[in-house]
Design a protein around this motif. Structure first.
Motif, mmCIF file in Angstrom:
data_model
loop_
_atom_site.group_PDB
_atom_site.id
_atom_site.type_symbol
_atom_site.label_atom_id
_atom_site.label_comp_id
_atom_site.label_asym_id
_atom_site.label_seq_id
_atom_site.Cartn_x
_atom_site.Cartn_y
_atom_site.Cartn_z
ATOM 1 N N ALA A 44 0.728 -1.094 -0.135
ATOM 2 C CA ALA A 44 0.091 0.101 0.047
ATOM 3 C C ALA A 44 0.655 1.290 0.239
ATOM 4 N N ARG A 45 0.260 2.314 -0.863
ATOM 5 C CA ARG A 45 1.183 3.721 -0.885
ATOM 6 C C ARG A 45 -0.121 4.639 -0.902
ATOM 7 N N ASP A 46 -0.430 5.391 0.185
ATOM 8 C CA ASP A 46 -1.404 6.279 0.186
ATOM 9 C C ASP A 46 -2.779 5.804 -0.283
ATOM 10 N N GLU A 47 -2.985 4.845 0.738
ATOM 11 C CA GLU A 47 -4.254 3.991 0.299
ATOM 12 C C GLU A 47 -5.264 4.009 1.695
ATOM 13 N N GLU A 48 -5.347 5.113 2.280
ATOM 14 C CA GLU A 48 -6.077 5.394 3.571
ATOM 15 C C GLU A 48 -7.443 5.391 3.405
ATOM 16 N N ALA A 49 -7.878 5.534 2.186
ATOM 17 C CA ALA A 49 -9.331 5.675 1.822
ATOM 18 C C ALA A 49 -9.789 4.122 1.414
ATOM 19 N N THR A 50 -8.964 3.187 1.255
ATOM 20 C CA THR A 50 -9.666 1.878 0.877
ATOM 21 C C THR A 50 -8.965 0.886 1.989
ATOM 22 N N VAL A 51 -7.832 1.072 2.391
ATOM 23 C CA VAL A 51 -6.924 -0.134 3.250
ATOM 24 C C VAL A 51 -7.823 -0.480 4.486
ATOM 25 N N GLY A 52 -8.511 0.385 5.246
ATOM 26 C CA GLY A 52 -8.860 -0.055 6.439
ATOM 27 C C GLY A 52 -10.135 -0.840 6.070
ATOM 28 N N ARG A 53 -10.913 -0.569 5.203
ATOM 29 C CA ARG A 53 -12.273 -1.486 4.975
ATOM 30 C C ARG A 53 -11.849 -2.625 4.624
ATOM 31 N N LEU A 54 -10.738 -2.831 3.708
ATOM 32 C CA LEU A 54 -10.377 -4.144 3.274
ATOM 33 C C LEU A 54 -9.735 -4.950 4.151
ATOM 34 N N ALA A 55 -8.905 -4.250 4.758
ATOM 35 C CA ALA A 55 -8.140 -5.006 5.898
ATOM 36 C C ALA A 55 -9.005 -5.639 6.983
ATOM 37 N N GLY A 56 -9.994 -4.725 7.355
ATOM 38 C CA GLY A 56 -10.757 -4.863 8.354
ATOM 39 C C GLY A 56 -11.894 -6.165 8.161
ATOM 40 N N ASP A 57 -12.410 -6.150 6.975
ATOM 41 C CA ASP A 57 -13.254 -7.339 6.175
ATOM 42 C C ASP A 57 -12.339 -8.650 6.521
ATOM 43 N N LEU A 58 -11.167 -8.380 5.817
ATOM 44 C CA LEU A 58 -10.365 -9.817 5.712
ATOM 45 C C LEU A 58 -10.202 -10.227 7.151
ATOM 46 N N VAL A 59 -9.672 -9.804 8.039
ATOM 47 C CA VAL A 59 -9.333 -9.928 9.636
ATOM 48 C C VAL A 59 -10.983 -10.425 10.272
ATOM 49 N N GLU A 60 -11.941 -9.818 9.947
ATOM 50 C CA GLU A 60 -13.042 -10.399 10.481
ATOM 51 C C GLU A 60 -13.598 -11.729 9.978
ATOM 52 N N ARG A 61 -13.394 -11.857 8.812
ATOM 53 C CA ARG A 61 -13.795 -13.050 7.898
ATOM 54 C C ARG A 61 -13.051 -14.264 8.009
ATOM 55 N N TRP A 62 -11.616 -13.938 7.970
ATOM 56 C CA TRP A 62 -10.629 -15.019 7.847
ATOM 57 C C TRP A 62 -9.734 -15.219 8.748
ATOM 58 N N VAL A 63 -9.836 -14.299 9.760
ATOM 59 C CA VAL A 63 -8.694 -14.671 10.894
ATOM 60 C C VAL A 63 -9.728 -14.629 12.170
ATOM 61 N N ARG A 64 -10.619 -13.969 12.207
ATOM 62 C CA ARG A 64 -11.584 -14.110 13.595
ATOM 63 C C ARG A 64 -12.801 -15.157 13.420
ATOM 64 N N ARG A 65 -13.410 -15.333 12.349
ATOM 65 C CA ARG A 65 -14.605 -15.849 12.171
ATOM 66 C C ARG A 65 -14.146 -17.261 11.889
ATOM 67 N N VAL A 66 -13.499 -17.509 10.784
ATOM 68 C CA VAL A 66 -12.871 -18.724 10.210
ATOM 69 C C VAL A 66 -11.343 -18.464 10.064
ATOM 70 N N PRO A 67 -10.561 -19.338 10.625
ATOM 71 C CA PRO A 67 -9.039 -19.345 11.064
ATOM 72 C C PRO A 67 -8.242 -19.772 9.764
ATOM 73 N N LEU A 68 -8.673 -19.461 8.475
ATOM 74 C CA LEU A 68 -7.729 -19.471 7.342
ATOM 75 C C LEU A 68 -6.803 -18.932 7.140
ATOM 76 N N VAL A 69 -6.442 -17.530 7.567
ATOM 77 C CA VAL A 69 -5.355 -16.684 7.586
ATOM 78 C C VAL A 69 -4.764 -16.658 8.781
ATOM 79 N N ASP A 70 -3.553 -16.826 8.926
ATOM 80 C CA ASP A 70 -2.820 -16.656 10.217
ATOM 81 C C ASP A 70 -2.016 -15.149 10.434
ATOM 82 N N GLU A 71 -1.815 -14.725 9.287
ATOM 83 C CA GLU A 71 -1.258 -13.295 9.427
ATOM 84 C C GLU A 71 -1.799 -12.352 8.239
ATOM 85 N N LEU A 72 -2.101 -11.174 8.641
ATOM 86 C CA LEU A 72 -2.307 -10.139 7.478
ATOM 87 C C LEU A 72 -1.580 -9.078 7.501
ATOM 88 N N LEU A 73 -0.688 -8.887 6.783
ATOM 89 C CA LEU A 73 0.356 -7.655 6.780
ATOM 90 C C LEU A 73 0.198 -6.861 5.621
#
Length: 325
Positions: A44-73
């Motif tokens: 990411a470079r200067d993506e504050e408008a989109t990166v939060g929603r994208l990262a938040g959705d991925l963390v909620e779906r694939w880290v917290r609810r379904v443990p498919l992802v071990d780290e999101l960087l």
């Protein structure tokens, strides 16, 4: 299309246009059975408008609810806005490119962020997504992982999709991917016709095995995707590559001048992989702007190839991986 490319397209193109196309429970079992660890990377470079929603959705779906992802960087490439702060607030880990392998310095561009992400992550399976994606794209992660989890021969997976064109408030259902259609596809079809079955060779969504990614160089800027595709073809062979139809991809479209610079970098990247081509070929792109009085002003931009070596050859990386085993 050549017979080998057509056969590959038929046998190595999968579908995951939504979560309904995927058996996530089966993928989770395959992940556990294989002892895999999954890292998702958002350069990411200067993506504050989109990166939060994208990262938040991925963390909620694939880290917290379904443990498919071990780290999101999120790998922050010299952002001047609140990209890092927004990404952390959404639950992602964040590193700056300058802080990874500091002894090797830092360079601008997406390729640098992707290369350094290998040293900053721990997964044996890595998924890369652009940080400016719009809409619900959470199915991209399991979609890209599926061939890696279910077929040990596959080492690298490209996403493909329909790309709407959004300019000046107007939207067309297709028409995005102009650099692909006008630059990358004609070059690839001419030089590596076995790759003709790839729908989106420049797409920013893909996944691979660390064991493959660490063995190839990473080109700078917009040349990184086409460089990876060509180099991994050489490493894995066509049967080791796959693609997944992810449905629709929406992001912020760029203007013609910016696309020209992107195309210049892609041409330089392709030329760098052609035996016998001068090393300085494709080093400078000259474009023309109106001077406001009926004349033209030349504007030149460097599109020269810069690349990082295969990560497996970096001593610090090898030592860190050895310590992690």
């Amino acid at each position: 299309m050549r017979p080998d490319a057509r056969a590959w397209f038929s046998g190595r193109t999968y579908t995951a246009r939504s979560a309904a196309d995927l058996d996530v429970a089966a993928l989770l079992r395959a992940k556990r059975r294989g002892g895999h660890r999954v890292s998702v990377v958002l350069p990411a470079r200067d993506e504050e408008a989109t990166v939060g929603r994208l990262a938040g959705d991925l963390v909620e779906r694939w880290v917290r609810r379904v443990p498919l992802v071990d780290e999101l960087l999120v790998v922050d490439s010299d952002s001047t806005d609140r990209t890092a702060e927004v990404a952390r607030a959404a639950g992602a880990d964040v590193v700056a490119t300058a802080d990874v392998l500091p002894a090797h310095g830092t360079r601008p561009g997406k390729g640098e962020a992707l290369w350094k992400s290998l040293a900053a992550t721990t997964g044996d399976l890595l998924v890369f997504l652009d940080a400016d994606l719009l809409g619900d794209v959470t199915h991209y992660v399991p979609g890209l992982l599926a061939p890696l989890l279910t077929d040990p021969q596959v080492g690298y997976v490209k996403g493909c999709y329909t790309r709407p064109l959004e300019l000046s408030g107007h939207t067309s259902p297709a028409g995005g991917g102009r650099v692909t259609e006008l630059t990358a596809r004609p070059l690839l079809d001419a030089l590596w016709p076995e790759l003709a079955g790839f729908v989106q060779p420049l797409g920013g969504e893909y996944a691979g095995r660390r064991s493959a990614l660490e063995q190839v160089p990473f080109l700078s800027g917009y040349g990184v995707e086409v460089g990876l595709l060509v180099d991994l073809l050489g490493l894995l062979g066509l049967p080791g590559l796959a693609q997944v139809d992810l449905g629709v991809r929406r992001h912020t479209s760029q203007d013609q001048e910016a696309l020209g610079r992107m195309a210049g970098q892609v041409v330089s990247a392709v030329l760098s992989r052609v035996p016998g081509v001068r090393a300085d070929a494709g080093g400078l792109l000259t474009q023309f702007r109106s001077d406001g009085g009926g004349g033209f002003v030349p504007v030149s931009t460097s599109v020269a190839v810069d690349e990082r070596p295969p990560m497996v050859g970096v001593a610090e990386y090898r030592a860190d991986r050895a310590g992690a085993v």
